[in-house]
Design an enzyme around this catalytic site. Structure first.
Site: not given
Ligand code: ACO
Length: 330
Positions: A253, A115, A283
């Protein structure tokens, strides 16, 4: 290395025709529109069609950027494509693009910084032009990121999309008097392989000879993103002798609207000075910054002479920031 400025004179972009909304995704992934919007800000993504490759996306973006610069392929001395999803393991997608746009004499190669690829490619092209490797470069971010997704992993597959953006860089003419504060004002890059396991693809030629799928510890990546982007932006501002208040546009980004909002807050910028395309594009990895730039230039928000701050972080971890006065002195 000369002190000559490298100008960013034009931009172009391309998105595949196929739009997949969150609702459409919910028909084959265990997710829903409300969750995706709330956690990421994403509403839809563009995905490549069967047979459509990264070089196709790069070609469309590059030809638009060239047309906007009033140049032809033959005017280009250097082509760098930032991509994690090349058409083939080798040769580079950049050499394919070189042939497609008929840039016969150009040096062409790919850069892989996921990224952060676009800010890495920008820095390398800036240094190469200033060290005499040519006068004009095409820097392209192009990704068919959907090819790396595990559609059974709802925590990652909802986040990404495909697309390409390209910019034309031109060494300011030696005879030109007034290029002083135009073009790339500063650029700072960092990498830290200690965090390679929080965001990676579980395949590759020398490990298991597979293409593999994206694996991510989302919360960890989020934490590093907010902290490292803020600090690298401070470094870029200080290297350019500037302050956040001197920035006309943050063109970040586009990974997650919450990361973008955190940066806006840290830089104390008004919301309408931040380009947000994550809702429509999701993304697109290395393509996301030039896609966002292109959208804001096309709709008239970003104008010749505006000062842009760009920042990105991705797998590696690799991250960076660049400050650019966009366009050319009139
Ligand atoms: N739909 C519904 N529920 C979901 C989904 C989905 N697509 N994905 C995860 N869940 C659920 C999980 O199972 C979990 O359920 P539980 O509480 O019953 O166990 C709950 O949602 C929370 O999951 P987390 O993974 O803890 O969710 P979080 O709040 O961390 O959000 C996310 C996830 C959006 C990926 C976040 O961590 C994030 O944005 N991280 C940054 C990563 C990123 O942007 N990466 C891209 C590549 S790197 C870059 O470009 C910077």
């Amino acid at each position: 290395m000369t002190n000559q400025r490298v100008l960013m004179t034009a931009v172009g972009s391309y998105l595949p025709a196929n739009v997949v909304t969150n609702e459409a995704l919910s028909s084959f992934v265990d997710t829903d529109d409300a969750w995706i919007r709330r956690r990421t800000g994403i509403a839809q993504r563009h995905l490549v069609a069967d047979g459509e490759t990264t070089s196709d996306l790069a070609y469309h973006a590059a030809t638009k950027a060239l047309a906007n610069a009033g140049l032809a392929g033959g005017d280009i001395d250097l082509i760098i494509i930032a991509t994690t999803t090349p058409d083939n393991t080798f040769p580079s997608t950049a050499t394919k693009l070189q042939h497609m746009i008929d840039a016969k004499g150009a040096i062409a190669f790919d850069i892989q910084a996921v990224c952060a690829g676009f800010v890495y490619a920008l820095d390398v092209a800036d240094a190469m032009l200033r060290s005499g490797r040519g006068r004009r470069a095409l820097v392209v971010g192009a990704e068919s990121f959907s090819k790396l997704l595990d559609w059974e992993d709802r925590a990652t597959c909802v986040l990404f999309g495909d697309g390409a953006g390209a910019v034309v860089l031109e060494l300011a003419d030696d005879a030109g008097d007034d290029a002083g504060d135009w073009g790339i004002r500063s650029s700072v890059l960092h990498s830290d392989g200690a965090y390679r396991d929080i965001l990676y693809v579980d395949g590759g030629p020398s490990s298991n000879a597979a293409v593999g799928h994206v694996r991510m510890e989302g919360k960890e990546v989020f934490r590093h993103a907010v902290e490292k982007l803020a600090s690298v932006m401070d470094e870029a501002l200080s290297a350019a002798n500037m302050q956040a208040g001197d920035i006309d546009w943050l063109v970040p980004h586009q990974a997650n609207v919450r990361i973008i909002d955190a940066m806006q807050k840290k830089m104390d910028l008004p919301s309408d000075r931040v380009v947000r395309t994550v809702e429509q594009h999701a993304n697109t990895s290395a393509a996301s910054i030039p896609l966002a730039l292109s959208a804001a230039v096309d709709d008239g928000r970003i104008k010749n002479g505006d000062v842009l701050a760009m920042e990105a972080i991705g797998g590696g971890l690799a991250w960076g920031a660049a400050l650019v006065k966009f366009g050319r002195p009139l």
